[in-house]
Structure formats: structure tokens, C-alpha cells
Design a protein around this motif. Structure first.
Motif, PDB file in Angstrom:
ATOM      1  N   LYS A   1       0.839  -1.206   0.000  1.00  0.00           N
ATOM      2  CA  LYS A   1       0.000   0.000   0.000  1.00  0.00           C
ATOM      3  C   LYS A   1       0.867   1.247   0.000  1.00  0.00           C
ATOM      4  O   LYS A   1       0.637   2.193  -0.762  1.00  0.00           O
ATOM      5  CB  LYS A   1      -0.918  -0.006   1.223  1.00  0.00           C
ATOM      6  N   ASP A   2       1.871   1.259   0.889  1.00  0.00           N
ATOM      7  CA  ASP A   2       2.759   2.418   0.949  1.00  0.00           C
ATOM      8  C   ASP A   2       3.526   2.579  -0.359  1.00  0.00           C
ATOM      9  O   ASP A   2       3.745   3.697  -0.836  1.00  0.00           O
ATOM     10  CB  ASP A   2       3.734   2.262   2.120  1.00  0.00           C
ATOM     11  N   PHE A   3       3.929   1.449  -0.945  1.00  0.00           N
ATOM     12  CA  PHE A   3       4.709   1.496  -2.181  1.00  0.00           C
ATOM     13  C   PHE A   3       3.908   2.122  -3.320  1.00  0.00           C
ATOM     14  O   PHE A   3       4.362   3.065  -3.985  1.00  0.00           O
ATOM     15  CB  PHE A   3       5.163   0.076  -2.544  1.00  0.00           C
ATOM     16  N   PHE A   4       2.699   1.598  -3.541  1.00  0.00           N
ATOM     17  CA  PHE A   4       1.896   2.124  -4.646  1.00  0.00           C
ATOM     18  C   PHE A   4       1.404   3.545  -4.348  1.00  0.00           C
ATOM     19  O   PHE A   4       1.273   4.366  -5.259  1.00  0.00           O
ATOM     20  CB  PHE A   4       0.721   1.193  -4.928  1.00  0.00           C
ATOM     21  N   ALA A   5       1.127   3.841  -3.072  1.00  0.00           N
ATOM     22  CA  ALA A   5       0.756   5.219  -2.715  1.00  0.00           C
ATOM     23  C   ALA A   5       1.911   6.173  -2.978  1.00  0.00           C
ATOM     24  O   ALA A   5       1.711   7.306  -3.427  1.00  0.00           O
ATOM     25  CB  ALA A   5       0.329   5.289  -1.259  1.00  0.00           C
ATOM     26  N   GLY A   6       3.151   5.707  -2.719  1.00  0.00           N
ATOM     27  CA  GLY A   6       4.312   6.545  -3.010  1.00  0.00           C
ATOM     28  C   GLY A   6       4.457   6.821  -4.496  1.00  0.00           C
ATOM     29  O   GLY A   6       4.808   7.930  -4.907  1.00  0.00           O
ATOM     30  N   ILE A   7       4.162   5.802  -5.328  1.00  0.00           N
ATOM     31  CA  ILE A   7       4.221   6.008  -6.776  1.00  0.00           C
ATOM     32  C   ILE A   7       3.182   7.041  -7.210  1.00  0.00           C
ATOM     33  O   ILE A   7       3.480   7.962  -7.991  1.00  0.00           O
ATOM     34  CB  ILE A   7       4.001   4.671  -7.504  1.00  0.00           C
TER      35      ILE A   7
ATOM     36  N   MET B   1       8.137   4.665   0.059  1.00  0.00           N
ATOM     37  CA  MET B   1       7.451   4.041   1.183  1.00  0.00           C
ATOM     38  C   MET B   1       6.906   5.040   2.190  1.00  0.00           C
ATOM     39  O   MET B   1       5.902   4.770   2.851  1.00  0.00           O
ATOM     40  CB  MET B   1       8.399   3.068   1.908  1.00  0.00           C
ATOM     41  N   SER B   2       7.528   6.201   2.345  1.00  0.00           N
ATOM     42  CA  SER B   2       7.121   7.127   3.401  1.00  0.00           C
ATOM     43  C   SER B   2       7.444   8.556   3.003  1.00  0.00           C
ATOM     44  O   SER B   2       8.204   8.810   2.065  1.00  0.00           O
ATOM     45  CB  SER B   2       7.820   6.773   4.726  1.00  0.00           C
ATOM     46  N   THR B   3       6.834   9.464   3.778  1.00  0.00           N
ATOM     47  CA  THR B   3       7.086  10.898   3.632  1.00  0.00           C
ATOM     48  C   THR B   3       7.586  11.418   4.966  1.00  0.00           C
ATOM     49  O   THR B   3       6.974  11.152   6.012  1.00  0.00           O
ATOM     50  CB  THR B   3       5.813  11.651   3.222  1.00  0.00           C
ATOM     51  N   ARG B   4       8.657  12.173   4.955  1.00  0.00           N
ATOM     52  CA  ARG B   4       9.237  12.702   6.186  1.00  0.00           C
ATOM     53  C   ARG B   4       9.006  14.207   6.251  1.00  0.00           C
ATOM     54  O   ARG B   4       9.264  14.927   5.294  1.00  0.00           O
ATOM     55  CB  ARG B   4      10.725  12.385   6.269  1.00  0.00           C
TER      56      ARG B   4
ATOM     57  N   TRP C   1      -1.823   9.566   1.178  1.00  0.00           N
ATOM     58  CA  TRP C   1      -2.677   9.578   0.004  1.00  0.00           C
ATOM     59  C   TRP C   1      -4.160   9.577   0.373  1.00  0.00           C
ATOM     60  O   TRP C   1      -4.983  10.115  -0.365  1.00  0.00           O
ATOM     61  CB  TRP C   1      -2.356   8.392  -0.889  1.00  0.00           C
ATOM     62  N   SER C   2      -4.515   8.999   1.513  1.00  0.00           N
ATOM     63  CA  SER C   2      -5.929   8.824   1.863  1.00  0.00           C
ATOM     64  C   SER C   2      -6.450   9.888   2.806  1.00  0.00           C
ATOM     65  O   SER C   2      -7.571   9.764   3.301  1.00  0.00           O
ATOM     66  CB  SER C   2      -6.133   7.443   2.508  1.00  0.00           C
ATOM     67  N   THR C   3      -5.687  10.919   3.096  1.00  0.00           N
ATOM     68  CA  THR C   3      -6.140  11.945   4.028  1.00  0.00           C
ATOM     69  C   THR C   3      -6.091  13.311   3.359  1.00  0.00           C
ATOM     70  O   THR C   3      -5.518  13.486   2.284  1.00  0.00           O
ATOM     71  CB  THR C   3      -5.265  11.951   5.293  1.00  0.00           C
ATOM     72  N   GLU C   4      -6.694  14.284   4.023  1.00  0.00           N
ATOM     73  CA  GLU C   4      -6.725  15.664   3.498  1.00  0.00           C
ATOM     74  C   GLU C   4      -5.408  16.359   3.793  1.00  0.00           C
ATOM     75  O   GLU C   4      -4.898  16.302   4.914  1.00  0.00           O
ATOM     76  CB  GLU C   4      -7.880  16.437   4.136  1.00  0.00           C
ATOM     77  N   ILE C   5      -4.875  17.035   2.787  1.00  0.00           N
ATOM     78  CA  ILE C   5      -3.599  17.744   2.920  1.00  0.00           C
ATOM     79  C   ILE C   5      -3.785  19.179   2.455  1.00  0.00           C
ATOM     80  O   ILE C   5      -4.313  19.421   1.374  1.00  0.00           O
ATOM     81  CB  ILE C   5      -2.493  17.061   2.089  1.00  0.00           C
ATOM     82  N   ARG C   6      -3.378  20.106   3.300  1.00  0.00           N
ATOM     83  CA  ARG C   6      -3.335  21.518   2.906  1.00  0.00           C
ATOM     84  C   ARG C   6      -1.888  21.887   2.614  1.00  0.00           C
ATOM     85  O   ARG C   6      -1.020  21.731   3.467  1.00  0.00           O
ATOM     86  CB  ARG C   6      -3.906  22.410   4.008  1.00  0.00           C
ATOM     87  N   ARG C   7      -1.660  22.382   1.405  1.00  0.00           N
ATOM     88  CA  ARG C   7      -0.297  22.653   0.955  1.00  0.00           C
ATOM     89  C   ARG C   7      -0.039  24.147   0.890  1.00  0.00           C
ATOM     90  O   ARG C   7      -0.849  24.914   0.370  1.00  0.00           O
ATOM     91  CB  ARG C   7      -0.074  22.035  -0.422  1.00  0.00           C
ATOM     92  N   PHE C   8       1.108  24.556   1.427  1.00  0.00           N
ATOM     93  CA  PHE C   8       1.599  25.919   1.297  1.00  0.00           C
ATOM     94  C   PHE C   8       2.991  25.841   0.674  1.00  0.00           C
ATOM     95  O   PHE C   8       3.593  24.773   0.596  1.00  0.00           O
ATOM     96  CB  PHE C   8       1.677  26.626   2.651  1.00  0.00           C
ATOM     97  N   GLY C   9       3.485  26.954   0.240  1.00  0.00           N
ATOM     98  CA  GLY C   9       4.842  26.979  -0.274  1.00  0.00           C
ATOM     99  C   GLY C   9       5.844  26.883   0.855  1.00  0.00           C
ATOM    100  O   GLY C   9       5.487  26.791   2.037  1.00  0.00           O
ATOM    101  N   PRO C  10       7.137  26.891   0.535  1.00  0.00           N
ATOM    102  CA  PRO C  10       8.149  26.899   1.605  1.00  0.00           C
ATOM    103  C   PRO C  10       7.971  28.068   2.561  1.00  0.00           C
ATOM    104  O   PRO C  10       8.301  27.985   3.731  1.00  0.00           O
ATOM    105  CB  PRO C  10       9.471  27.007   0.832  1.00  0.00           C
ATOM    106  N   SER C  11       7.445  29.175   2.052  1.00  0.00           N
ATOM    107  CA  SER C  11       7.109  30.332   2.884  1.00  0.00           C
ATOM    108  C   SER C  11       5.912  31.019   2.246  1.00  0.00           C
ATOM    109  O   SER C  11       5.409  30.569   1.223  1.00  0.00           O
ATOM    110  CB  SER C  11       8.306  31.285   2.995  1.00  0.00           C
ATOM    111  N   GLY C  12       5.451  32.123   2.839  1.00  0.00           N
ATOM    112  CA  GLY C  12       4.228  32.782   2.442  1.00  0.00           C
ATOM    113  C   GLY C  12       4.223  33.224   0.974  1.00  0.00           C
ATOM    114  O   GLY C  12       5.016  32.741   0.181  1.00  0.00           O
TER     115      GLY C  12
END
Length: 503
Positions: A148-154, A184-187, A204-215
Motif C-alpha cells: 500500500k505504501d509502495f503504490f501510494a508513493g508512486i 514508502m514514506s514521507t518525512r 494519500w488517503s487523508t486531506e492535505i493543505r499545501r503551502f509553499g516553503p514560505s508565504g
């Protein structure tokens, strides 16, 4: 002697690796991999020494297999660094997609493992796995989560919902900067410094809010201010504090506006932008802004409101004499400065003043609208207004700007015609309103005053236009006839014809 030469050669190889690593870090180049090559050197050194110590012959093939696998992995890692990572920094060719690099490494490493075990250790790995149903089932069940982690990483690397260096918030619980994204993972590096490892299947299965490295990132601050503080002044103070704060960005510009009415205060929203996307950075900025706003309010002579409960019998509210707080004497003085009423006696002004009122308008608010019926005229007490005409195609054109002491809207009051222009405030303004009905007690039985007002209104209109004397006299007669028709019951003994002749 052979052992000595082996140790010396291993030491020199490790020294070369460390030297290259030092140069890479000093020149900010991709660091050369050290751990796996070091492990390969150590395994080679240990196995060479064991060979010289009359080790059992049955164990030697297994030692050779371990040495060959570790050496092959080390060569593969060094080759990737030398051909893919190092040249991209020197702009020799573009960096290949990470998903292709990782998958390629995985496939090549798998092939090397199978070939070495097949040729060196004489183990048929493929046949062993395919012929053993039980082993296949065990491997499949054991590797279920890993797959699961492998294919989610792809999928994550192909879809790219975030990249290394981005600041992300996972399910409103975990936040941090993306350090690495593997198969396999995200750090993540947390704002407090902790390193968080998240399985790719969860990412992959959860909600993610993305921002840039800074504002820039928008921040909303809600606060209650006293009901007696005018909204225009309140928003001006809030934006003044925000613009002067070093953590608030100048672009996009901060804004402040009325958000809601509370039972004991007015709620305002202050929206600012900052570089730091973390909650910790927002807490610091919000705390400093709220502290500075307290001092600004103290200098302004007001305080932060708080709920007050008072139990008393219900009473009817006292009548409001003037919404803006201008007393009777102040309104008499304002009428005395009016170009239409300045010739009136004090007694006449005191008859009109109680019927008038001063009204406060916000910046940008339309006082009168072109085409509407007009029942009142206005005198600018404080602030400024602009006169706007609607041109062809719906385009608004500014034709004049009026300051303190000027009047507008008198033509609609005395002629019963629609408004000929829109008048809008450019800043917070106080206007003295005189309605048509306010003039009736004054004009009752006083036809000469009607004549005088008609003459003043006509003179004012003539100042705004360039017309001949004959046209002005015709307009004056027409204006007087309209006023006589409007105040027909108030003209007393003089006939309408006699008044028109005098004009």
C-alpha cells in the motif's frame, strides 16, 4: 603482509570517500553516498581477513555472496550519484523524475540480488517463490501494508500534490516542511524540530493543505471594539497598526472591515499576510498585533468593550434630537452659513433649525442617486463629497468635488424634479439635511420669502452655467412658477402673477 595491504587499501578508499564528501559539502554539491560504500569496504576487509584464517570452506560461498551483494549495491549507488545527481547541479542535463530513479534503483537492485543468489549461492529464488504457495501467501500477507505504501508513493510522486520543501498540514493535526518523499514514506520536519515519518498510504488517503516553503499566507483576526468608535475610524486604526508591523507584508495589502454586530460591541475582521505559514508564527503575529491595538485604543481615548448586564424596567427610548450629536444652536449657526438661508433673521432660522438634522455618512456612501426623487437638500458640515454624472454606456464621470460649507440637492427640493446627479462621500462626512417639509412653517403666509429663495436658487444655477440674460430671466420665471405651484397654499394675499412679474 596481505592483511596489511588490505587494511591500508580499505583505509585509503574510505579516506577518498570522506574527502569527496567534504568537498561536496563545501561547494554545496550533492553529497556523495558514504554509508553503503563504507559497509561494502568493511565487508570486503573482514571477508579478506577471514579467508587468511583457514575459515571453513562451506561458509566461504556465503561470505562471497554477501560481499558481492554489498559491493554491487555500493557501485549502483555511486553510479546514480555520478551520472544523475552530480551532473544536474552542473546543469549538464536535467534531473530525471524521482519516481523513475527510485523505480530504476529498485528494479536493478532486485535483478542484482536474484542473479547473485542464483549464480553465487546456487539458490533458485524465482522457482522457490513460485513453487511454494504457502510462502507466496505468507509474503503477500506480510507485505500488504508495505505494498500500500509502495503504490501510494508512486501515485504521490506522479500526481505531485506536494514537493520537497513545501509546508503542509495533514488532517489539521500534523504540520511541517516536507524533507523527503520516498516510495514508502514521507518525512516532515515539525515546526518544533521533530522529524515525523508518515506512511505514504496515509498521506494519500487523508486531506492535505499545501503551502509553499514560505508565504504569503492570509491571516484573519477578529476582535470586538466599542460601539461608540465610528467604523471608519476603527478600520483606519486597525490598518494603521497592521501596516507598521514588520511581520505583515506590504503586498498583498492588509484590510479591515466590519464583520458583525455583537450585543455589546462591533466585531471587526483584520486580514493580514505574512511569510511564516506555521500556526506558531501566526500566534506570535496575532499576539503582537492585539497588544499594539490595545495601546492605540488607549491613545484614542477608548477601551475594549466587555458585556455589561443591567436589570431595570423597560422604558421607551428617549427621542433622538440629532443623530450626529449637533445641538439646536449648532444647527442654527450652520443654517446661517448656508447661501440660501444666510439672509434670514434669527427668528426665522430658529423656526427651521429644530426640523433639520445632521447625518453621518461613511466613506463611499451614496447620499443621493441620479434619477431618484428628491425631498431634501444637504449642506456639507464635515468631510467631502463628489458629484458624479452617468454618461453614455453606463460610464460614471466625476464632475465636481464639494467641501465644507457647500450645498447640493436644492434644485430637486424647489422644483420637484428627479436628481440630476449622484453625490457620493469620499470620506466620513457629516451633512445637514433640510427637507422640503422643513420649509413649510417658514414659507407659510410669506410669498416674498418664496420669491427671495427662487431668486437665490436661480442665481446659484446661473453661476454653474453660462447662459444669456434672456434665458436666465426665463428660467427664473419658470422656477418661481414651479415653487409657487409647490407652495401654492402658502403665498397669502399676493397673486402668483404679481410675483412672477417682480421676478
Amino acid at each position: 603482509m596481505v592483511i596489511f595491504h588490505t587494511i591500508l587499501l580499505a583505509f585509503l578508499l574510505e579516506l577518498v570517500l570522506l574527502a569527496v564528501l567534504f568537498i561536496c559539502r563545501k561547494r554545496r554539491l550533492p553529497p556523495i553516498p558514504v554509508r553503503l560504500p563504507t559497509l561494502a569496504i568493511i565487508s570486503w576487509l573482514v571477508i579478506t581477513i577471514l579467508r587468511q584464517q583457514s575459515f571453513p570452506p562451506d561458509v566461504l560461498p556465503w561470505l562471497d555472496t554477501v560481499q558481492l551483494i554489498t559491493a554491487s549495491y555500493a557501485y549502483l549507488q555511486l553510479s546514480v550519484w555520478l551520472t544523475l545527481e552530480f551532473p544536474t547541479i552542473l546543469s549538464w542535463w536535467p534531473r530525471p523524475p524521482k519516481i523513475l530513479r527510485d523505480l530504476g534503483l529498485l528494479v536493478i537492485a532486485g535483478v542484482i540480488t536474484v542473479v547473485v543468489l542464483q549464480e553465487q549461492a546456487r539458490i533458485n529464488v524465482v522457482g522457490l517463490v513460485t513453487t511454494s504457495a504457502i510462502l507466496t501467501a505468507v509474503i503477500g500477507l506480510a507485505a500488504q501494508e508495505s505494498l500500500k505504501d509502495f503504490f501510494a508513493g508512486i501515485v504521490l510522486q506522479l500526481d505531485s500534490p506536494f514537493q520537497e520543501g513545501d509546508f503542509i498540514v495533514v488532517s489539521d493535526e500534523i504540520e511541517g516542511w516536507v524533507v523527503s518523499l520516498t516510495l514508502m514514506s514521507t518525512r516532515l520536519r515539525h515546526v518544533h524540530g521533530a522529524l515525523i515519518t508518515m506512511p505514504n498510504s496515509r498521506m494519500w488517503s487523508t486531506e492535505i493543505r499545501r503551502f509553499g516553503p514560505s508565504g504569503p499566507i492570509a491571516r484573519e483576526i477578529h476582535l470586538n471594539l466599542d460601539l461608540t468608535l465610528p467604523p471608519e475610524r476603527a478600520t483606519e486604526l486597525l490598518m494603521q497598526v497592521a501596516r507598521r508591523h514588520p511581520l505583515v507584508l506590504a503586498e498583498p495589502e492588509p484590510t479591515a472591515f466590519v464583520y458583525a454586530y455583537a450585543d455589546h460591541a462591533i466585531t471587526y475582521e483584520l486580514e493580514v499576510w505574512q511569510e511564516d505559514p506555521t500556526d506558531n508564527g501566526f500566534d506570535i503575529l496575532r499576539g503582537q498585533l492585539l497588544a499594539q491595538i490595545w495601546y492605540v485604543l488607549e491613545r484614542e481615548g477608548t477601551t475594549l468593550p466587555y458585556p455589561v448586564r443591567e436589570l431595570r424596567p423597560k422604558r421607551l427610548p428617549a427621542p433622538i434630537d440629532d443623530p450626529a450629536g449637533y445641538g439646536l444652536e449648532a444647527r442654527v449657526d450652520l443654517l446661517r452659513e448656508n447661501v440660501l438661508f444666510g439672509h434670514l433673521s434669527s427668528e426665522q432660522l430658529e423656526r427651521i433649525a429644530p426640523l433639520t438634522r445632521c447625518l453621518r455618512f461613511a466613506a463611499g456612501e451614496a447620499v443621493v442617486v441620479e434619477g431618484d426623487e428628491g425631498f431634501a437638500m444637504f449642506q456639507v458640515v464635515t468631510g467631502r463629497v463628489q458629484v458624479i454624472k452617468l454618461m453614455e454606456g453606463g460610464i460614471e464621470k466625476k464632475v465636481a468635488e464639494l467641501g465644507v460649507g457647500t450645498i447640493f440637492g436644492e434644485m430637486s427640493v424647489f422644483t420637484d424634479q428627479p436628481r440630476t446627479a449622484t453625490v457620493r462621500t469620499t470620506e466620513e462626512s457629516v451633512l445637514l439635511e433640510v427637507e422640503r417639509n422643513d420649509l413649510r412653517p417658514l414659507l407659510e403666509g410669506n410669498p416674498r420669502l418664496v420669491e427671495r429663495l427662487a431668486q437665490l436658487v436661480n442665481d446659484r444655477r446661473a453661476q454653474l452655467t453660462t447662459l444669456s440674460q434672456e434665458v436666465q430671466e426665463a428660467q427664473a420665471n419658470q422656477l418661481l412658477q414651479q415653487m409657487m405651484a409647490m407652495f401654492s397654499t402658502l403665498t397669502g394675499g399676493d397673486s402668483r402673477e404679481n410675483l412672477v412679474k417682480r421676478v
